[in-house]
Design a protein around this motif. Structure first.
Motif, PDB file in Angstrom:
ATOM      1  N   PRO A 115       0.812  -1.237   0.000  1.00 52.50           N
ATOM      2  CA  PRO A 115       0.000   0.000   0.000  1.00 52.50           C
ATOM      3  C   PRO A 115       0.837   1.274   0.000  1.00 52.50           C
ATOM      4  O   PRO A 115       0.451   2.272  -0.621  1.00 52.50           O
ATOM      5  N   ARG A 116       1.989   1.278   0.660  1.00 51.35           N
ATOM      6  CA  ARG A 116       2.799   2.502   0.720  1.00 51.35           C
ATOM      7  C   ARG A 116       3.452   2.826  -0.616  1.00 51.35           C
ATOM      8  O   ARG A 116       3.931   3.953  -0.816  1.00 51.35           O
ATOM      9  N   LEU A 177      16.071  17.161  -2.251  1.00 53.06           N
ATOM     10  CA  LEU A 177      15.342  16.057  -2.891  1.00 53.06           C
ATOM     11  C   LEU A 177      13.853  16.160  -2.629  1.00 53.06           C
ATOM     12  O   LEU A 177      13.024  15.959  -3.544  1.00 53.06           O
ATOM     13  N   GLY A 178      13.459  16.471  -1.394  1.00 55.67           N
ATOM     14  CA  GLY A 178      12.044  16.597  -1.069  1.00 55.67           C
ATOM     15  C   GLY A 178      11.373  17.712  -1.849  1.00 55.67           C
ATOM     16  O   GLY A 178      10.233  17.556  -2.317  1.00 55.67           O
ATOM     17  N   ARG A 179      12.048  18.832  -2.037  1.00 53.71           N
ATOM     18  CA  ARG A 179      11.476  19.940  -2.808  1.00 53.71           C
ATOM     19  C   ARG A 179      11.321  19.559  -4.280  1.00 53.71           C
ATOM     20  O   ARG A 179      10.307  19.871  -4.906  1.00 53.71           O
ATOM     21  N   ILE A 180      12.311  18.866  -4.826  1.00 51.22           N
ATOM     22  CA  ILE A 180      12.228  18.441  -6.227  1.00 51.22           C
ATOM     23  C   ILE A 180      11.058  17.480  -6.424  1.00 51.22           C
ATOM     24  O   ILE A 180      10.281  17.597  -7.386  1.00 51.22           O
ATOM     25  N   GLU A 194      -1.535  13.333  -1.797  1.00 53.08           N
ATOM     26  CA  GLU A 194      -0.363  13.105  -0.971  1.00 53.08           C
ATOM     27  C   GLU A 194       0.116  14.422  -0.366  1.00 53.08           C
ATOM     28  O   GLU A 194       0.237  15.436  -1.066  1.00 53.08           O
ATOM     29  N   SER A 195       0.430  14.403   0.916  1.00 51.82           N
ATOM     30  CA  SER A 195       0.961  15.601   1.570  1.00 51.82           C
ATOM     31  C   SER A 195       2.441  15.759   1.228  1.00 51.82           C
ATOM     32  O   SER A 195       3.126  14.794   0.858  1.00 51.82           O
ATOM     33  N   TRP A 201       9.242  12.337   2.962  1.00 52.71           N
ATOM     34  CA  TRP A 201       9.741  11.250   3.802  1.00 52.71           C
ATOM     35  C   TRP A 201       9.889   9.955   3.013  1.00 52.71           C
ATOM     36  O   TRP A 201      10.841   9.200   3.215  1.00 52.71           O
ATOM     37  N   TYR A 202       8.933   9.679   2.101  1.00 52.99           N
ATOM     38  CA  TYR A 202       9.013   8.489   1.254  1.00 52.99           C
ATOM     39  C   TYR A 202      10.256   8.552   0.366  1.00 52.99           C
ATOM     40  O   TYR A 202      10.966   7.550   0.198  1.00 52.99           O
ATOM     41  N   ALA A 203      10.544   9.725  -0.191  1.00 55.28           N
ATOM     42  CA  ALA A 203      11.741   9.882  -1.016  1.00 55.28           C
ATOM     43  C   ALA A 203      13.008   9.708  -0.188  1.00 55.28           C
ATOM     44  O   ALA A 203      13.981   9.083  -0.629  1.00 55.28           O
TER      45      ALA A 203
END
Length: 226
Positions: A115-116, A177-180, A194-195, A201-203
């Motif tokens: 699921p994730r 990376l999170g911003r990209i 998706e928030s 966090w997933y990245a």
């Protein structure tokens, strides 16, 4: 009573005709009664379908187990009714099914993903991470080197300083990376629910893993445009 103008032959013929008529009527009544006796009475309901009849013959299906203990008990009871060869065949089939599911999951098949990992936004996030050379990907081998260095008294202080610098650079790279990831996901999938924090966090968690250990497997090479 014999009338004078009737002959004996005429009386005899009439008697025979009356007897034959009575016999025919009795035969017809007997046939009607026999037909009624042989007629099949109506069921008063539609004929069930073949699948419904098979289900009734098989009996009610037991509900799925609600606890692990109940599942283990059912599995044990099923094994007790099977021979050794049958148990081996069932185990081999289950093993093949698990391997097939894992292969499809590792290849990115949406049906078999956890699921994730499901959804177009998560897929794009994985591709972005896999197309970069992330600083966080060096954390695991670098951590092993630092653990060994800390055990040496002469290198303990230097190892702690290097670790601090490494963590700072990793935090900066992970923030970029999170911003990209969030910018590209919003551009290509504007209706995503998706928030930003969850995607970031997933990245980050995927970037922390060694490339060979990532699941699902990377579908792009480092340097590819995503």
């Amino acid at each position: 009573m014999k009338l004078p103008w009737k002959s004996d032959a005429t009386s005899t013929d009439d008697t025979v005709d009356d007897a034959q008529t009575t016999d025919d009527a009795s035969t017809d009544e007997a046939r009607v009664e026999l037909g009624k006796a042989k007629a099949t009475p109506g069921k008063g309901r539609p004929t069930p379908k073949r699948r419904e009849a098979e289900n009734k013959r098989r009996g009610p299906v037991s509900p799925p187990p609600t606890t692990r203990a109940e599942a283990r008990a059912r599995k044990k009871a099923l094994k007790s009714t099977m021979s050794k060869d049958e148990r081996k065949q069932v185990s081999a089939k289950r093993r093949e099914a698990r391997l097939e599911q894992r292969e499809k999951m590792m290849s990115g098949d949406e049906k078999y993903l956890m699921p994730r990992d499901k959804g177009p936004a998560r897929r794009l996030t994985r591709d972005i991470v896999d197309s970069r050379r992330n600083f966080a990907g060096l954390f695991m081998p670098f951590a092993v080197f630092l653990i060994v260095a800390i055990m040496i008294p002469q290198l303990a202080v230097i190892a702690n300083l290097v670790l601090l610098v490494f963590v700072v650079f990793m935090a900066i790279d992970s923030y970029i990376l999170g911003r990209i990831v969030n910018r590209r996901v919003r551009e290509r999938h504007p209706d995503t629910q998706e928030s930003r924090f969850r995607l970031g966090w997933y990245a980050f968690t995927r970037a922390m893993q060694l490339r060979m250990m990532r699941a699902p497997k990377p579908l792009v090479k480092p340097g590819d445009k995503v």
